[in-house]
Design a protein around this motif. Structure first.
Motif, PDB file in Angstrom:
ATOM      1  N   ASN A 349     -34.448 -25.188  21.721  1.00 53.92           N
ATOM      2  CA  ASN A 349     -33.566 -24.025  21.822  1.00 53.92           C
ATOM      3  C   ASN A 349     -32.565 -23.999  20.668  1.00 53.92           C
ATOM      4  O   ASN A 349     -32.291 -22.945  20.090  1.00 53.92           O
ATOM      5  CB  ASN A 349     -32.818 -24.049  23.156  1.00 53.92           C
ATOM      6  N   HIS A 350     -32.006 -25.168  20.346  1.00 58.88           N
ATOM      7  CA  HIS A 350     -31.047 -25.248  19.239  1.00 58.88           C
ATOM      8  C   HIS A 350     -31.715 -25.067  17.876  1.00 58.88           C
ATOM      9  O   HIS A 350     -31.027 -24.771  16.892  1.00 58.88           O
ATOM     10  CB  HIS A 350     -30.326 -26.597  19.264  1.00 58.88           C
ATOM     11  N   ALA A 351     -33.035 -25.244  17.810  1.00 60.28           N
ATOM     12  CA  ALA A 351     -33.725 -25.223  16.514  1.00 60.28           C
ATOM     13  C   ALA A 351     -34.029 -23.807  16.020  1.00 60.28           C
ATOM     14  O   ALA A 351     -34.254 -23.612  14.820  1.00 60.28           O
ATOM     15  CB  ALA A 351     -35.028 -26.013  16.611  1.00 60.28           C
ATOM     16  N   ILE A 352     -34.065 -22.818  16.928  1.00 60.87           N
ATOM     17  CA  ILE A 352     -34.515 -21.482  16.549  1.00 60.87           C
ATOM     18  C   ILE A 352     -33.354 -20.623  16.059  1.00 60.87           C
ATOM     19  O   ILE A 352     -32.355 -20.449  16.759  1.00 60.87           O
ATOM     20  CB  ILE A 352     -35.227 -20.791  17.730  1.00 60.87           C
ATOM     21  N   ASP A 353     -33.507 -20.082  14.865  1.00 63.66           N
ATOM     22  CA  ASP A 353     -32.493 -19.235  14.244  1.00 63.66           C
ATOM     23  C   ASP A 353     -32.780 -17.777  14.607  1.00 63.66           C
ATOM     24  O   ASP A 353     -33.515 -17.068  13.911  1.00 63.66           O
ATOM     25  CB  ASP A 353     -32.529 -19.432  12.725  1.00 63.66           C
ATOM     26  N   LYS A 354     -32.187 -17.324  15.706  1.00 66.16           N
ATOM     27  CA  LYS A 354     -32.461 -15.973  16.206  1.00 66.16           C
ATOM     28  C   LYS A 354     -31.947 -14.898  15.252  1.00 66.16           C
ATOM     29  O   LYS A 354     -32.570 -13.839  15.104  1.00 66.16           O
ATOM     30  CB  LYS A 354     -31.836 -15.798  17.594  1.00 66.16           C
ATOM     31  N   GLU A 355     -30.817 -15.139  14.636  1.00 61.10           N
ATOM     32  CA  GLU A 355     -30.254 -14.127  13.742  1.00 61.10           C
ATOM     33  C   GLU A 355     -31.179 -13.870  12.560  1.00 61.10           C
ATOM     34  O   GLU A 355     -31.395 -12.716  12.163  1.00 61.10           O
ATOM     35  CB  GLU A 355     -28.864 -14.557  13.256  1.00 61.10           C
ATOM     36  N   THR A 356     -31.736 -14.919  11.996  1.00 55.81           N
ATOM     37  CA  THR A 356     -32.689 -14.741  10.904  1.00 55.81           C
ATOM     38  C   THR A 356     -33.943 -14.028  11.387  1.00 55.81           C
ATOM     39  O   THR A 356     -34.509 -13.168  10.698  1.00 55.81           O
ATOM     40  CB  THR A 356     -33.058 -16.101  10.274  1.00 55.81           C
ATOM     41  N   LEU A 357     -34.373 -14.375  12.574  1.00 50.31           N
ATOM     42  CA  LEU A 357     -35.536 -13.715  13.170  1.00 50.31           C
ATOM     43  C   LEU A 357     -35.282 -12.214  13.285  1.00 50.31           C
ATOM     44  O   LEU A 357     -36.135 -11.389  12.930  1.00 50.31           O
ATOM     45  CB  LEU A 357     -35.819 -14.321  14.544  1.00 50.31           C
ATOM     46  N   ILE A 358     -34.106 -11.846  13.768  1.00 49.05           N
ATOM     47  CA  ILE A 358     -33.775 -10.432  13.951  1.00 49.05           C
ATOM     48  C   ILE A 358     -33.649  -9.724  12.604  1.00 49.05           C
ATOM     49  O   ILE A 358     -34.158  -8.609  12.423  1.00 49.05           O
ATOM     50  CB  ILE A 358     -32.478 -10.301  14.782  1.00 49.05           C
ATOM     51  N   THR A 359     -32.998 -10.373  11.667  1.00 47.02           N
ATOM     52  CA  THR A 359     -32.853  -9.776  10.335  1.00 47.02           C
ATOM     53  C   THR A 359     -34.197  -9.587   9.666  1.00 47.02           C
ATOM     54  O   THR A 359     -34.460  -8.563   9.016  1.00 47.02           O
ATOM     55  CB  THR A 359     -31.963 -10.672   9.449  1.00 47.02           C
ATOM     56  N   TYR A 389     -27.640 -21.946  17.122  1.00 48.60           N
ATOM     57  CA  TYR A 389     -28.559 -22.467  16.113  1.00 48.60           C
ATOM     58  C   TYR A 389     -27.897 -23.674  15.451  1.00 48.60           C
ATOM     59  O   TYR A 389     -26.905 -23.558  14.744  1.00 48.60           O
ATOM     60  CB  TYR A 389     -28.867 -21.387  15.080  1.00 48.60           C
ATOM     61  N   ASP A 390     -28.423 -24.865  15.729  1.00 47.60           N
ATOM     62  CA  ASP A 390     -27.772 -26.107  15.298  1.00 47.60           C
ATOM     63  C   ASP A 390     -28.844 -27.179  15.100  1.00 47.60           C
ATOM     64  O   ASP A 390     -29.113 -27.994  16.000  1.00 47.60           O
ATOM     65  CB  ASP A 390     -26.751 -26.547  16.354  1.00 47.60           C
ATOM     66  N   PRO A 391     -29.488 -27.205  13.923  1.00 46.36           N
ATOM     67  CA  PRO A 391     -30.549 -28.190  13.689  1.00 46.36           C
ATOM     68  C   PRO A 391     -30.083 -29.629  13.861  1.00 46.36           C
ATOM     69  O   PRO A 391     -30.865 -30.483  14.327  1.00 46.36           O
ATOM     70  CB  PRO A 391     -30.966 -27.917  12.234  1.00 46.36           C
TER      71      PRO A 391
END
Length: 570
Positions: A349-359, A389-391
């Motif tokens: 869950n912390h690994a996925i960058d949703k903002e980049t996905l949306i952009t 988002y926190d790798p």
């Protein structure tokens, strides 16, 4: 493939949807019907116009074209045309044209309106629902629609031993089970009996209250099939649909096209306006847009958000936006290692960058998700803290789980664009890169749509992409179908099992107190968030593109709408 060659409530919800703007399966399927939640019918009066409560067709606003054949292009084929036994949006998109339910939803909301039932009454104790049925309605095979047909259809879904249940042929009715608390003989099954009081009056007697009962009656899953068709076609009813709807089934060429024709004996006078509807499979989003621009098709879904700016204002084209009413998610198969480990699931869950996905994929037509229901739904828990988002934190959790050196997984990727996921392949590539950053190797796996759904239901996957759109405006449709143990096998493809979560959802299901339901759902979301059976990715606003010759097309938040009023202008 030139077109010529193809010729052969919920007041609160309504306000919310108007403000928000946007199958599979997929809630777009959102909000709640205040009246229905409290077992108080919304508008249960018959339409004023037309005979027998029929709403008279409006005069076209523009000159109707001589050719009233509409081609709707989509990314994948339907799985089945037996609506109650499947959950994918590509099936319901077609079955909405063929079948009808006792109640209808308004064109642009989940507010209830008369359908095959003209009136409905609820007893003071909330346990008896009596529906007055529309007279003079016939199935496409000419047999009459009546109370006996209603009784047979519901008993078919409820009873595994019913002659038309077809369980031995692989039919399953998971949505019925989750919406009505199980099946005949199950402790939680809320429908005690169904009585045909007369030819045109049917009574449902419940053994306990059900807050979403009336909303369920509007769902396309619970539409009416001709009893005579069951007798004639048996277990092949999924390829021989016979309903009361505006269009009749003509043919189905698998992975190519489904052809429907106008029901000349439709009970709404002057409708439908189209003579023919063809659902055409064109898997690639860009290829569909090319076909639209060349005039080979009339309407398409799965528009790449990147293309929206380019076609805005383009001569001959129009865009149609649905309201936000869905969830796109990345699910973990909790029956497989290491996804049975909570720390691993939280790490991903912390690994996925949703903002980049949306952009990258949505052109701003989406928002990050932290719950499985969209904001604005009854019981939405805004106090839940989204997994940031926190790798670095993701790698710490993997270290604690004994997987500090990383591991390898198969990332199952949908082969078709869905309203909540317009470009699955690119989305998979974004998430693949995110996972690589924490030492996890993701192998992208794809396959034909029906096979994808079948095998994820069977639990063959490691991690998978999917989503859900609301079809009745009630939160139970999300919780019950995606995460409860009753939905295994079925919509619960994560195989999440939590007795505490189920107890809260079950209690909310049978409550008719809106505040109580909201509180129970908020508690359930907090538990689900901690257990992390999936990564809630986005709530999107799906956009369709079509010819500007299309008139009176209103995209419904459920992602499937009858094309009863649609027509083509010159």
């Amino acid at each position: 493939m030139k077109k010529g060659k193809w010729l052969v409530s919920v007041l609160a919800l309504t306000t919310l949807l108007a403000a928000c703007g946007g199958d599979d399966s997929e809630p777009a399927n959102g909000g709640t019907n205040d009246g229905a939640t409290n077992n108080e019918p919304a508008n249960n009066e018959e339409p004023a116009n037309g005979e027998n409560g029929e709403a008279a067709a409006e005069e076209p606003a523009g000159d109707m074209a001589a050719d009233q054949s509409l081609i709707f292009a989509r990314g994948g084929d339907s799985v089945s045309l037996d609506y109650a036994s499947v959950t994918d949006g590509e099936s319901s998109r077609v079955t909405q044209q063929i079948y009808e339910s006792l109640l209808f939803f308004a064109d642009d909301s989940f507010e209830l309106e008369p359908g095959l039932a003209t009136e409905w009454d609820v007893s003071e104790d909330g346990l008896t629902y009596t529906f007055t049925l529309r007279e003079g309605v016939s199935f496409h095979d000419g047999t009459p629609f009546n109370a006996d047909a209603v009784k047979l259809n519901f008993e078919r879904w409820a009873d595994p031993n019913h002659e038309y249940n077809f369980a031995d042929e692989g039919y399953a009715y998971s949505v019925y089970g989750t919406q009505f608390g199980g099946f005949a003989g199950d402790e939680g099954h809320v429908i005690e009996e169904i009585n045909a009081v007369s030819d045109y009056e049917v009574e449902f007697v419940l053994n306990q209250q059900l807050g979403s009962f009336l909303q369920n009656m509007g769902m396309s899953y619970f539409a009416m099939t001709s009893p005579a068709a069951f007798e004639e076609f048996g277990a092949t009813i999924n390829e021989n649909p016979v309903g009361t709807g505006p269009f009749k089934f003509v043919s189905w060429s698998r992975n190519d096209s489904i052809v429907l024709e106008k029901n000349e004996d439709y009970w709404q006078e002057g409708l439908p306006k189209l003579d023919q509807v063809i659902f055409q499979v064109i898997p690639d989003n860009s290829a569909r847009l090319t076909a639209l621009r060349s005039g080979e098709i009339d309407l398409m879904d799965g528009l790449n958000p990147d293309d929206i700016a380019a076609i805005e204002g383009e001569a001959g084209l129009a865009m149609f936006e649905r309201t936000t009413n869905n969830i796109g998610y990345l699910g973990f198969n909790m029956d497989k290692e290491p996804f049975d480990n909570q720390q691993v699931r939280q790490a991903l869950n912390h690994a996925i960058d949703k903002e980049t996905l949306i952009t990258t994929l949505y052109a701003g037509l989406a928002e990050p998700a932290k719950n499985i229901i969209p904001p604005g739904y009854l019981g939405y828990n805004d106090q839940v803290d989204e997994y940031a988002y926190d790798p670095d934190r993701a790698m710490e959790l993997l270290e604690e789980a004994g997987l500090g050196d990383g591991f390898e997984l198969d990332l199952w990727t949908m082969p078709v664009a869905r309203p909540y996921m317009p470009d699955p392949e690119r989305a998979a590539e974004v998430m693949q890169a995110n996972l690589a950053d924490i030492g996890v190797t993701a192998n992208i796996v794809s396959m034909e749509w029906a096979t994808y759904l079948e095998q994820t239901e069977a639990g063959e996957q490691d991690v998978f992409m999917l989503g859900w759109s609301g079809t009745n405006g009630d939160p139970d449709y999300f919780f019950g179908n995606l995460l409860t143990q009753d939905a295994i096998p079925g919509g619960n493809r994560t195989f999440y099992r939590s007795d505490e979560f189920d107890a809260l959802v079950d209690q909310a299901k049978v409550s008719i107190d809106e505040e109580e339901r909201a509180d129970l759902y908020e508690q359930a979301q907090a538990i689900m968030h901690e257990d992390a059976p999936m990564v809630p990715l986005v709530h999107s606003r799906p956009v369709l593109a079509g010819s500007d010759r299309i008139a009176d097309y209103v995209p419904h938040p459920s992602t499937s709408e009858p094309l009863t009023d649609v027509y083509l202008t010159e």
